[in-house]
Design a protein around this motif. Structure first.
Motif, PDB file in Angstrom:
ATOM      1  N   VAL A 128       1.901   7.227   5.112  1.00  0.00           N
ATOM      2  CA  VAL A 128       2.016   8.533   4.332  1.00  0.00           C
ATOM      3  C   VAL A 128       3.493   9.142   4.854  1.00  0.00           C
ATOM      4  O   VAL A 128       3.902   8.934   5.805  1.00  0.00           O
ATOM      5  CB  VAL A 128       1.281   9.551   4.941  1.00  0.00           C
ATOM      6  N   ALA A 187      -1.860   2.565   4.240  1.00  0.00           N
ATOM      7  CA  ALA A 187      -0.877   3.323   3.397  1.00  0.00           C
ATOM      8  C   ALA A 187      -0.131   4.433   4.187  1.00  0.00           C
ATOM      9  O   ALA A 187      -0.539   5.476   4.502  1.00  0.00           O
ATOM     10  CB  ALA A 187      -1.613   4.000   2.191  1.00  0.00           C
ATOM     11  N   ALA A 237       0.702  -1.308  -0.099  1.00  0.00           N
ATOM     12  CA  ALA A 237      -0.069  -0.019  -0.014  1.00  0.00           C
ATOM     13  C   ALA A 237       0.876   1.162  -0.055  1.00  0.00           C
ATOM     14  O   ALA A 237       0.697   2.300  -0.676  1.00  0.00           O
ATOM     15  CB  ALA A 237      -1.044   0.070   1.141  1.00  0.00           C
ATOM     16  N   THR A 238       1.861   1.153   0.951  1.00  0.00           N
ATOM     17  CA  THR A 238       2.810   2.255   0.828  1.00  0.00           C
ATOM     18  C   THR A 238       3.677   2.550  -0.408  1.00  0.00           C
ATOM     19  O   THR A 238       3.606   3.817  -1.083  1.00  0.00           O
ATOM     20  CB  THR A 238       3.857   2.332   1.873  1.00  0.00           C
ATOM     21  N   SER A 253      -4.000   6.445  -5.933  1.00  0.00           N
ATOM     22  CA  SER A 253      -4.966   7.088  -5.212  1.00  0.00           C
ATOM     23  C   SER A 253      -5.389   5.925  -4.155  1.00  0.00           C
ATOM     24  O   SER A 253      -5.178   4.848  -4.386  1.00  0.00           O
ATOM     25  CB  SER A 253      -6.178   7.478  -5.734  1.00  0.00           C
ATOM     26  N   LEU A 254      -5.892   6.544  -3.020  1.00  0.00           N
ATOM     27  CA  LEU A 254      -6.206   5.487  -1.726  1.00  0.00           C
ATOM     28  C   LEU A 254      -7.276   4.632  -2.251  1.00  0.00           C
ATOM     29  O   LEU A 254      -7.418   3.407  -1.946  1.00  0.00           O
ATOM     30  CB  LEU A 254      -6.841   6.657  -0.606  1.00  0.00           C
ATOM     31  N   THR A 270      -7.941   1.763   4.096  1.00  0.00           N
ATOM     32  CA  THR A 270      -6.769   2.200   3.222  1.00  0.00           C
ATOM     33  C   THR A 270      -5.876   2.787   3.829  1.00  0.00           C
ATOM     34  O   THR A 270      -4.522   2.593   3.570  1.00  0.00           O
ATOM     35  CB  THR A 270      -7.278   2.203   1.914  1.00  0.00           C
ATOM     36  N   ALA A 271      -6.384   4.060   4.463  1.00  0.00           N
ATOM     37  CA  ALA A 271      -5.542   5.222   4.843  1.00  0.00           C
ATOM     38  C   ALA A 271      -4.608   4.474   6.013  1.00  0.00           C
ATOM     39  O   ALA A 271      -3.496   4.938   6.148  1.00  0.00           O
ATOM     40  CB  ALA A 271      -6.361   6.324   5.367  1.00  0.00           C
ATOM     41  N   LEU A 292       1.190   4.241  -3.080  1.00  0.00           N
ATOM     42  CA  LEU A 292       0.786   5.653  -2.604  1.00  0.00           C
ATOM     43  C   LEU A 292       1.959   6.381  -3.121  1.00  0.00           C
ATOM     44  O   LEU A 292       1.732   7.406  -3.785  1.00  0.00           O
ATOM     45  CB  LEU A 292       0.699   5.728  -1.093  1.00  0.00           C
ATOM     46  N   ARG A 293       3.389   5.875  -2.744  1.00  0.00           N
ATOM     47  CA  ARG A 293       4.351   6.822  -3.283  1.00  0.00           C
ATOM     48  C   ARG A 293       4.783   6.701  -4.897  1.00  0.00           C
ATOM     49  O   ARG A 293       5.044   7.597  -5.529  1.00  0.00           O
ATOM     50  CB  ARG A 293       5.754   6.190  -2.677  1.00  0.00           C
ATOM     51  N   GLU A 340      -7.856   3.475  -5.418  1.00  0.00           N
ATOM     52  CA  GLU A 340      -6.968   2.430  -6.178  1.00  0.00           C
ATOM     53  C   GLU A 340      -6.443   1.550  -5.300  1.00  0.00           C
ATOM     54  O   GLU A 340      -6.419   0.288  -5.519  1.00  0.00           O
ATOM     55  CB  GLU A 340      -6.039   3.004  -7.230  1.00  0.00           C
ATOM     56  N   ILE A 341      -5.741   1.808  -3.941  1.00  0.00           N
ATOM     57  CA  ILE A 341      -4.922   1.006  -3.255  1.00  0.00           C
ATOM     58  C   ILE A 341      -6.341   0.073  -2.403  1.00  0.00           C
ATOM     59  O   ILE A 341      -5.880  -1.075  -2.308  1.00  0.00           O
ATOM     60  CB  ILE A 341      -4.246   1.766  -2.381  1.00  0.00           C
TER      61      ILE A 341
END
Length: 140
Positions: A123, A121, A92-93, A101-102, A117-118, A96-97, A104-105
């Motif tokens: 940040v 992932a 997930a991380t 998008s959240l 999801t947040a 994101l990098r 999509e993840i």
């Protein structure tokens, strides 16, 4: 995953989630080819699970066995020992990098809510500081 979860003719794979969440997803050709190679070498057993333990007790691969495999691989690589669940966070991380998008993840991780999801992932706070504008009226 069970042998009947593979639809070779339709090119699909049944992904079983928590509870009653089941979804047929496309089976990419390269994944299908890898599965065929594995199944040809897989020991013949009455068990319908696709992936089997190679050490006693022989039977279906479960989440604790997968975590043991990941920890052993970490040890061999000289890395901090982590469990299999860390792979989800790392994926997930990384997505994101790479700009995903959240939403999509969340689709990849099969989450129902973006808030879930947040959590996965992580940040990059230093990168966010560079993007943040100063607060209006604040001293620099």
């Amino acid at each position: 995953m069970q042998l009947e979860d593979l639809d070779w003719r339709g090119g699909e794979l049944l992904v079983r989630g928590k509870g009653e969440r089941h979804e047929w997803l496309p089976l990419p050709v390269n994944v299908g080819e890898a599965l065929v190679s594995y199944l040809r070498l897989r020991p013949r057993r009455e068990c319908r699970a696709v992936f089997l333990c190679v050490r006693a007790p022989l039977g279906p691969l479960n989440s604790s066995v997968v975590s043991q495999i990941v920890r052993a691989a970490c040890t061999r690589a000289g890395l901090e020992r982590v469990g299999a669940h860390r792979l989800r966070h790392t994926a997930a991380t990384g997505m994101l990098r790479a700009g995903a998008s959240l939403e999509e993840i969340g689709q990849v991780l099969r989450h129902r809510r973006v808030l879930t999801t947040a959590i996965y992932a992580k940040v990059d706070r230093d990168a966010l500081r560079q993007l943040a504008r100063p607060w209006p009226g604040a001293r620099s």
